[in-house]
Design a protein around this motif. Sequence first.
Motif, PDB file in Angstrom:
ATOM      1  N   UNK A   8       7.951  18.693   6.071  1.00  0.00           N
ATOM      2  CA  UNK A   8       7.153  19.812   6.325  1.00  0.00           C
ATOM      3  C   UNK A   8       5.646  19.586   6.004  1.00  0.00           C
ATOM      4  N   UNK A   9       5.584  18.550   5.250  1.00  0.00           N
ATOM      5  CA  UNK A   9       4.132  18.209   4.677  1.00  0.00           C
ATOM      6  C   UNK A   9       3.632  16.836   5.170  1.00  0.00           C
ATOM      7  N   UNK A  10       2.345  16.667   5.101  1.00  0.00           N
ATOM      8  CA  UNK A  10       1.777  15.369   5.552  1.00  0.00           C
ATOM      9  C   UNK A  10       2.011  14.364   4.438  1.00  0.00           C
ATOM     10  N   UNK A  11       2.291  13.121   4.710  1.00  0.00           N
ATOM     11  CA  UNK A  11       2.757  11.955   4.037  1.00  0.00           C
ATOM     12  C   UNK A  11       1.559  11.303   3.671  1.00  0.00           C
ATOM     13  N   UNK A  12       1.618  10.325   2.694  1.00  0.00           N
ATOM     14  CA  UNK A  12       0.453   9.733   2.249  1.00  0.00           C
ATOM     15  C   UNK A  12       0.780   8.297   1.991  1.00  0.00           C
ATOM     16  N   UNK A  13      -0.132   7.060   1.724  1.00  0.00           N
ATOM     17  CA  UNK A  13       0.117   5.728   1.755  1.00  0.00           C
ATOM     18  C   UNK A  13      -1.079   5.197   0.821  1.00  0.00           C
ATOM     19  N   UNK A  14      -0.630   4.123   0.155  1.00  0.00           N
ATOM     20  CA  UNK A  14      -1.633   3.695  -0.940  1.00  0.00           C
ATOM     21  C   UNK A  14      -1.478   2.110  -0.770  1.00  0.00           C
ATOM     22  N   UNK A  15      -2.243   1.283  -1.213  1.00  0.00           N
ATOM     23  CA  UNK A  15      -1.682  -0.277  -1.253  1.00  0.00           C
ATOM     24  C   UNK A  15      -0.970  -0.333  -2.308  1.00  0.00           C
ATOM     25  N   UNK A  16      -0.240  -1.340  -2.205  1.00  0.00           N
ATOM     26  CA  UNK A  16       0.801  -1.778  -2.943  1.00  0.00           C
ATOM     27  C   UNK A  16       0.910  -3.249  -3.380  1.00  0.00           C
ATOM     28  N   UNK A  17       0.644  -3.980  -4.476  1.00  0.00           N
ATOM     29  CA  UNK A  17       0.289  -5.205  -4.712  1.00  0.00           C
ATOM     30  C   UNK A  17      -0.761  -5.747  -3.913  1.00  0.00           C
ATOM     31  N   UNK A  18      -0.666  -7.053  -3.687  1.00  0.00           N
ATOM     32  CA  UNK A  18      -1.794  -7.733  -2.964  1.00  0.00           C
ATOM     33  C   UNK A  18      -2.196  -7.608  -1.548  1.00  0.00           C
ATOM     34  N   UNK A  19      -1.024  -7.192  -0.992  1.00  0.00           N
ATOM     35  CA  UNK A  19      -1.116  -6.903   0.653  1.00  0.00           C
ATOM     36  C   UNK A  19      -0.102  -5.956   1.062  1.00  0.00           C
ATOM     37  N   UNK A  20       0.882  -5.271   0.334  1.00  0.00           N
ATOM     38  CA  UNK A  20       1.841  -4.407   0.514  1.00  0.00           C
ATOM     39  C   UNK A  20       1.190  -3.013   0.554  1.00  0.00           C
ATOM     40  N   UNK A  21       2.285  -1.954   0.863  1.00  0.00           N
ATOM     41  CA  UNK A  21       1.769  -0.644   0.815  1.00  0.00           C
ATOM     42  C   UNK A  21       2.838   0.319   0.449  1.00  0.00           C
ATOM     43  N   UNK A  22       2.753   1.416  -0.509  1.00  0.00           N
ATOM     44  CA  UNK A  22       3.557   2.315  -0.852  1.00  0.00           C
ATOM     45  C   UNK A  22       3.397   3.670  -0.060  1.00  0.00           C
ATOM     46  N   UNK A  23       4.414   4.130   0.371  1.00  0.00           N
ATOM     47  CA  UNK A  23       4.538   5.356   1.259  1.00  0.00           C
ATOM     48  C   UNK A  23       5.084   6.611   0.659  1.00  0.00           C
ATOM     49  N   UNK A  24       4.676   7.701   0.752  1.00  0.00           N
ATOM     50  CA  UNK A  24       5.214   8.980  -0.061  1.00  0.00           C
ATOM     51  C   UNK A  24       5.393  10.102   0.942  1.00  0.00           C
TER      52      UNK A  24
ATOM     53  N   UNK B 242       9.872  11.535  -2.195  1.00  0.00           N
ATOM     54  CA  UNK B 242      10.221  10.498  -1.865  1.00  0.00           C
ATOM     55  C   UNK B 242       9.281   9.400  -1.561  1.00  0.00           C
ATOM     56  N   UNK B 243       9.554   7.953  -2.092  1.00  0.00           N
ATOM     57  CA  UNK B 243       8.675   6.882  -1.731  1.00  0.00           C
ATOM     58  C   UNK B 243       9.369   5.596  -1.231  1.00  0.00           C
ATOM     59  N   UNK B 244       8.424   4.966  -0.790  1.00  0.00           N
ATOM     60  CA  UNK B 244       9.262   3.556  -0.142  1.00  0.00           C
ATOM     61  C   UNK B 244       7.954   2.496  -0.260  1.00  0.00           C
ATOM     62  N   UNK B 245       8.527   1.298  -0.065  1.00  0.00           N
ATOM     63  CA  UNK B 245       7.332   0.252  -0.015  1.00  0.00           C
ATOM     64  C   UNK B 245       7.490  -0.877   0.989  1.00  0.00           C
ATOM     65  N   UNK B 246       6.497  -1.232   1.472  1.00  0.00           N
ATOM     66  CA  UNK B 246       6.562  -2.589   2.207  1.00  0.00           C
ATOM     67  C   UNK B 246       5.629  -3.676   1.107  1.00  0.00           C
ATOM     68  N   UNK B 247       6.494  -4.718   0.905  1.00  0.00           N
ATOM     69  CA  UNK B 247       6.234  -5.586  -0.081  1.00  0.00           C
ATOM     70  C   UNK B 247       4.962  -6.531   0.510  1.00  0.00           C
ATOM     71  N   UNK B 248       4.657  -7.424  -0.187  1.00  0.00           N
ATOM     72  CA  UNK B 248       3.391  -8.470   0.435  1.00  0.00           C
ATOM     73  C   UNK B 248       3.883  -9.035   1.683  1.00  0.00           C
ATOM     74  N   UNK B 249       5.068  -9.206   1.882  1.00  0.00           N
ATOM     75  CA  UNK B 249       5.553  -9.958   3.113  1.00  0.00           C
ATOM     76  C   UNK B 249       5.955  -8.696   3.921  1.00  0.00           C
TER      77      UNK B 249
ATOM     78  N   UNK C 185      -3.349   3.599  -6.438  1.00  0.00           N
ATOM     79  CA  UNK C 185      -3.137   2.378  -6.840  1.00  0.00           C
ATOM     80  C   UNK C 185      -4.029   2.218  -8.243  1.00  0.00           C
ATOM     81  N   UNK C 186      -3.452   1.831  -9.218  1.00  0.00           N
ATOM     82  CA  UNK C 186      -4.267   1.643 -10.540  1.00  0.00           C
ATOM     83  C   UNK C 186      -4.675   0.265 -10.625  1.00  0.00           C
TER      84      UNK C 186
END
Length: 325
Positions: free
Chosen positions: A98-114, A123-130, A154-155
């Motif tokens: 019921x809320x908007x999701x968010x996404x940030x860079x993860x590693x060098x070319x992946x993404x983390x979703x929340x 909840x969170x999930x990742x697409x790794x660099x591949x 992303x820090x």
Amino acid sequence: MFWRKKWRSAAIALVAAFSVLIVTGTPASAATAPGEWDYWKTERVNGNQNLYATGTIAEARNGGHLFRVWRANDDTSYLWASYGDTGQAFRLDGAVSWASPTIVPWGRSGFALFHTGTDGRIYWATYDDYLNWSGWHAIAGQTTQLSTPVSVAQVGAGSRELYMAYRSGSDFGMWGSFFNGNSWQNAQNLGGRTYSYPTVTWNPGTHRLYAAHTGTDNHVYLQWQEYGGTWHGWFSVGGDVNGAPTIAASSTGNMQVGGRDWDSFVWYREFNSYGYPLRDWTQDPTFLRAAWPIYLSVAGAVIYSIMTTSSDHRGFYKESYDGKY
């Protein structure tokens, strides 16, 4: 509308006196941010179709790729995503919110979703660099309001370390947590109170995390911490914002904060890497109305603003700042 007010100086590190805010809802063109476009472009998916959403559209860039996530523009509460500028839209299986999701860079070319689950868990999930998909996992011991998004930074470029900020699941307080590359750490109390939710960014110029929120007085507040340190306390940067603000740091270290006024028009203010304001609040010159809080996305030195319009829930984006003084 943003009203004329004066603010006392905040003696927090190198943050100095804040200037008088602008008086009127009609901006002067000279006051717009460097590099800001005077038009919005339509967000497109499936080749050339308009993107429609309920809530805020989030996007991130990493390794030369663009990934967007949003909530369906219907009553299903499904979450959708697309890869690339006009890529094919696909449903994120296992995610209803019921809320908007968010996404940030993860590693060098992946993404983390929340996303916030309908049980209030985060909840969170990742697409790794591949682009291998991890599947959704709940973050233990951390909950938020059912209709409230979380914000994640992303820090450091190329890092797998993250910082997440969110509103408490039980009151108006705010919390944050580090992911150290392996596990989520105990939550930190950010202090302050908000009816919306906080947002967070990593500043590459000073190696500081900055958080922003709209206080119960509708003014925007910032605070910062050096990596792994303690938060230094909220200080007002003015404004009169409806809902959550958004904050992003350019690769130059300069930052932009954006938010909606009570007529749903968008306003911005820019700061240097130490949180000192570079100019007053300025209204977006195009006068489009945002139905939900806007989202700021970074591509190197450039910051892009993304909105979902009040009129038809269509997504738009524009360059809102090029990172310069």
